[in-house]
Design a protein around this motif. Structure first.
Motif, short mmCIF file in Angstrom:
data_model
loop_
_atom_site.label_atom_id
_atom_site.label_comp_id
_atom_site.label_asym_id
_atom_site.label_seq_id
_atom_site.Cartn_x
_atom_site.Cartn_y
_atom_site.Cartn_z
N MET A 184 113.03 -9.15 1.06
CA MET A 184 112.81 -10.55 0.72
C MET A 184 114.07 -11.37 0.95
O MET A 184 113.98 -12.47 1.43
N GLN A 185 115.23 -10.82 0.64
CA GLN A 185 116.49 -11.55 0.79
C GLN A 185 116.74 -11.93 2.25
O GLN A 185 117.20 -13.02 2.53
N GLY B 202 114.57 -12.54 4.57
CA GLY B 202 113.65 -13.63 4.93
C GLY B 202 114.14 -14.97 4.42
O GLY B 202 114.02 -15.99 5.11
N VAL B 203 114.71 -14.99 3.24
CA VAL B 203 115.24 -16.23 2.67
C VAL B 203 116.45 -16.70 3.48
O VAL B 203 116.58 -17.87 3.80
N GLN B 204 117.31 -15.76 3.84
CA GLN B 204 118.49 -16.12 4.63
C GLN B 204 118.08 -16.66 6.00
O GLN B 204 118.67 -17.62 6.49
N THR B 205 117.09 -16.04 6.61
CA THR B 205 116.60 -16.52 7.90
C THR B 205 116.03 -17.93 7.77
O THR B 205 116.26 -18.78 8.63
N GLY B 206 115.31 -18.19 6.70
CA GLY B 206 114.74 -19.51 6.47
C GLY B 206 115.82 -20.57 6.28
O GLY B 206 115.73 -21.66 6.84
N TRP B 207 116.84 -20.25 5.52
CA TRP B 207 117.94 -21.19 5.32
C TRP B 207 118.67 -21.45 6.62
O TRP B 207 119.04 -22.58 6.92
#
Length: 85
Positions: free
Chosen positions: A1-2, A4-9
């Motif tokens: 999950m982490q 994916g969040v970094q990629t989104g940011w």
């Protein structure tokens, strides 16, 4: 999950940076107009000078062509007598 969040940011910052760069490059009219509306004082004077200088330089580089063309077209469509300016 982490991950994916970094990629989104990373994606969001990339879009924000790209769109900001495009606006600075191709919308110098708005930047100069905004700066000209700031209250005149020692703090805002360099901002106004820089914005006006960038607007002039963008015009010399041909970056204002699209906005100038749209402005002339809209004035012409409205029947504005100053469309040829």
């Amino acid at each position: 999950m982490q991950a994916g969040v970094q990629t989104g940011w990373r994606w969001a910052w990339g879009v924000l940076g790209s769109s900001s760069l495009a606006l600075v490059l191709f919308n110098s009219h708005a930047l100069a107009n905004w700066a000209d509306q700031l209250p005149p004082n020692d703090l805002t004077a360099p901002i106004v000078t820089a914005a006006d200088a960038w607007h002039d330089q963008a015009g010399k580089l041909g970056l204002n062509t699209v906005v100038d063309s749209v402005d002339r077209w809209t004035k012409s469509a409205r029947g504005d007598e100053r469309a040829s300016e």
